[in-house]
Design an enzyme around this catalytic site. Structure first.
Site, PDB file in Angstrom:
ATOM      1  N   TYR A   1      -1.657  -0.557  10.310  1.00  0.00           N
ATOM      2  CA  TYR A   1      -1.803  -0.996   8.909  1.00  0.00           C
ATOM      3  C   TYR A   1      -0.594  -0.531   8.095  1.00  0.00           C
ATOM      4  CZ  TYR A   1      -3.801  -1.326   4.191  1.00  0.00           C
ATOM      5  OH  TYR A   1      -4.026  -1.619   2.866  1.00  0.00           O
TER       6      TYR A   1
ATOM      7  N   SER B   1       0.864  -1.195   0.000  1.00  0.00           N
ATOM      8  CA  SER B   1       0.000   0.000   0.000  1.00  0.00           C
ATOM      9  C   SER B   1       0.891   1.231   0.000  1.00  0.00           C
ATOM     10  CB  SER B   1      -0.885   0.016   1.247  1.00  0.00           C
ATOM     11  OG  SER B   1      -1.519   1.283   1.389  1.00  0.00           O
TER      12      SER B   1
HETATM   13  P1  NDP Z   1     -11.255  -6.574   0.200  1.00  0.00           P
HETATM   14  O1  NDP Z   1     -11.593  -6.462   1.647  1.00  0.00           O
HETATM   15  O2  NDP Z   1     -12.187  -6.011  -0.792  1.00  0.00           O
HETATM   16  O3  NDP Z   1     -10.950  -8.096  -0.144  1.00  0.00           O
HETATM   17  C1  NDP Z   1     -10.081  -8.800   0.702  1.00  0.00           C
HETATM   18  C2  NDP Z   1      -9.771 -10.152   0.119  1.00  0.00           C
HETATM   19  O4  NDP Z   1      -8.793 -10.771   0.969  1.00  0.00           O
HETATM   20  C3  NDP Z   1     -10.964 -11.078   0.090  1.00  0.00           C
HETATM   21  O5  NDP Z   1     -10.805 -11.968  -0.978  1.00  0.00           O
HETATM   22  C4  NDP Z   1     -10.863 -11.802   1.422  1.00  0.00           C
HETATM   23  O6  NDP Z   1     -11.469 -13.071   1.443  1.00  0.00           O
HETATM   24  C5  NDP Z   1      -9.361 -11.935   1.539  1.00  0.00           C
HETATM   25  N1  NDP Z   1      -8.938 -12.054   2.925  1.00  0.00           N
HETATM   26  C6  NDP Z   1      -9.174 -11.192   3.950  1.00  0.00           C
HETATM   27  N2  NDP Z   1      -8.647 -11.668   5.092  1.00  0.00           N
HETATM   28  C7  NDP Z   1      -8.088 -12.856   4.777  1.00  0.00           C
HETATM   29  C8  NDP Z   1      -7.435 -13.855   5.527  1.00  0.00           C
HETATM   30  N3  NDP Z   1      -7.241 -13.736   6.837  1.00  0.00           N
HETATM   31  N4  NDP Z   1      -6.993 -14.952   4.868  1.00  0.00           N
HETATM   32  C9  NDP Z   1      -7.190 -15.109   3.557  1.00  0.00           C
HETATM   33  N5  NDP Z   1      -7.813 -14.207   2.786  1.00  0.00           N
HETATM   34  C10 NDP Z   1      -8.260 -13.093   3.404  1.00  0.00           C
HETATM   35  O7  NDP Z   1      -9.811  -5.884   0.093  1.00  0.00           O
HETATM   36  P2  NDP Z   1      -9.084  -5.154  -1.143  1.00  0.00           P
HETATM   37  O8  NDP Z   1      -9.318  -5.887  -2.398  1.00  0.00           O
HETATM   38  O9  NDP Z   1      -9.384  -3.713  -1.059  1.00  0.00           O
HETATM   39  O10 NDP Z   1      -7.559  -5.329  -0.671  1.00  0.00           O
HETATM   40  C11 NDP Z   1      -6.694  -6.295  -1.223  1.00  0.00           C
HETATM   41  C12 NDP Z   1      -5.270  -5.948  -0.835  1.00  0.00           C
HETATM   42  O11 NDP Z   1      -4.958  -4.640  -1.321  1.00  0.00           O
HETATM   43  C13 NDP Z   1      -5.039  -5.915   0.671  1.00  0.00           C
HETATM   44  O12 NDP Z   1      -3.740  -6.416   0.959  1.00  0.00           O
HETATM   45  C14 NDP Z   1      -5.094  -4.417   0.988  1.00  0.00           C
HETATM   46  O13 NDP Z   1      -4.354  -4.103   2.150  1.00  0.00           O
HETATM   47  C15 NDP Z   1      -4.479  -3.830  -0.257  1.00  0.00           C
HETATM   48  N6  NDP Z   1      -4.802  -2.445  -0.525  1.00  0.00           N
HETATM   49  C16 NDP Z   1      -6.099  -2.033  -0.745  1.00  0.00           C
HETATM   50  C17 NDP Z   1      -6.369  -0.710  -1.005  1.00  0.00           C
HETATM   51  C18 NDP Z   1      -7.752  -0.196  -1.260  1.00  0.00           C
HETATM   52  O14 NDP Z   1      -7.925   1.038  -1.289  1.00  0.00           O
HETATM   53  N7  NDP Z   1      -8.748  -1.031  -1.485  1.00  0.00           N
HETATM   54  C19 NDP Z   1      -5.296   0.292  -1.028  1.00  0.00           C
HETATM   55  C20 NDP Z   1      -3.998  -0.237  -0.786  1.00  0.00           C
HETATM   56  C21 NDP Z   1      -3.775  -1.553  -0.546  1.00  0.00           C
HETATM   57  P3  NDP Z   1     -13.053 -13.268   1.812  1.00  0.00           P
HETATM   58  O15 NDP Z   1     -13.817 -12.789   0.603  1.00  0.00           O
HETATM   59  O16 NDP Z   1     -13.198 -14.707   2.051  1.00  0.00           O
HETATM   60  O17 NDP Z   1     -13.318 -12.418   3.018  1.00  0.00           O
END
Ligand code: NDP
Length: 246
Positions: free
Chosen positions: A155, A141
């Site tokens: 975070y 991020s």
């Molecule tokens: P979402 O919350 O929309 O999706 C999260 C995804 O990760 C889902 O598929 C979820 O699975 C999975 N997940 C969450 N916790 C776990 C866990 N403990 N074990 C396995 N899988 C897990 O998040 P984003 O798509 O927004 O984020 C994806 C990545 O991008 C993250 O690392 C986030 O920190 C990073 N990011 C996001 C930003 C944003 O603005 N959106 C900005 C910068 C970085 P399930 O559907 O089963 O819950």
């Protein structure tokens, strides 16, 4: 489109948001893609169906990224399904708000567990299976170097931690020509950070392009970094934030 024909990939947290977009994009570009997810079975099956629809092999594996044994088992199962491994995308992540006067050790441990332990354990489990010349991508991020609001210290620290590991692993794995990079998104419209509401409007004001990014825009960068075109990029952190952190 990147040419990923015949490549075999794992995308963690591939059921929703950025991970789902990356999984579908890698498949559209020719890769077989196994995804992991935390608990959202239906969403994971939808992504798996899209990958199958693109003519690629897939499996959706429930595996908590904070659970080291589950991560290791998921890698073994994915490699068995795929017949090998060329691309590992660490995308699973959680965000937990908390200023230092109110934050809890549980919130701290949860974020470090998923965002950092999961990346370490998954990489360690995968490298013995990965072909030389493979790719490891970590979705970090811009919060690794920018903290735009109060309550994001932990975070941000998790994302700085993985950026450090990416640099180190580029050194460790360079002799095998395994390229390791971090993609550092700014605000991307997902369930974690929806583009509507007052908070989103405030954040968007600080983006040079004036809008949230789309998960597909992050996926395009991931596909490029996974491709042969990116053969001299390793150990770097690439911001994809519409100018949020300039
Ligand atoms: P979402 O919350 O929309 O999706 C999260 C995804 O990760 C889902 O598929 C979820 O699975 C999975 N997940 C969450 N916790 C776990 C866990 N403990 N074990 C396995 N899988 C897990 O998040 P984003 O798509 O927004 O984020 C994806 C990545 O991008 C993250 O690392 C986030 O920190 C990073 N990011 C996001 C930003 C944003 O603005 N959106 C900005 C910068 C970085 P399930 O559907 O089963 O819950």
């Amino acid at each position: 489109m990147a040419d990923l024909s015949g490549k075999r990939a794992i995308v963690t947290g591939g059921s929703r948001g950025i991970g789902a977009a990356i999984a579908k994009r890698l498949a559209a570009d020719g890769a077989d893609v196994v995804i992991t997810y935390a608990g959202n079975h239906d969403a994971a099956q939808q992504v798996a169906a899209a990958i199958t629809g693109a003519g690629r092999r897939t499996e959706a594996i429930q595996a908590d990224a904070a659970d080291v044994a589950a991560v290791e088992a998921a890698v073994v199962r994915a490699v068995d399904t795929l017949g090998g491994l060329d691309i590992l995308v660490h995308n699973a992540g959680v965000f937990g708000l908390g200023t230092i006067d109110s934050d809890t050790i549980e919130n701290y441990r949860r974020q470090f567990g998923v965002n950092v332990d999961g990346v370490f354990a998954g990489t360690r489990a995968a490298i013995g299976h990965m072909t030389d010349g493979g790719r490891i991508l970590v979705i970090g991020s811009v919060n690794a170097h920018t903290v735009p609001v109060p309550g994001a210290a932990v975070y941000s620290a998790t994302k700085a931690a993985v950026a450090g590991m990416v640099r180190g692993w580029a050194r460790d794995l360079g002799p095998r020509n395994i390229l390791v990079n971090a993609i550092q998104p700014g605000p991307i419209d997902t369930d974690m950070n929806p583009a509507d509401g007052d908070f989103a409007a405030m954040l968007a004001q600080h983006v040079a392009l004036g809008r949230y990014g789309r998960a597909e825009e992050v996926a395009a960068l991931a596909a490029f970094l996974a491709s042969d075109e990116a053969s001299y990029i390793t150990g770097t952190t690439i911001d994809i934030d519409g100018g949020f952190s300039v």
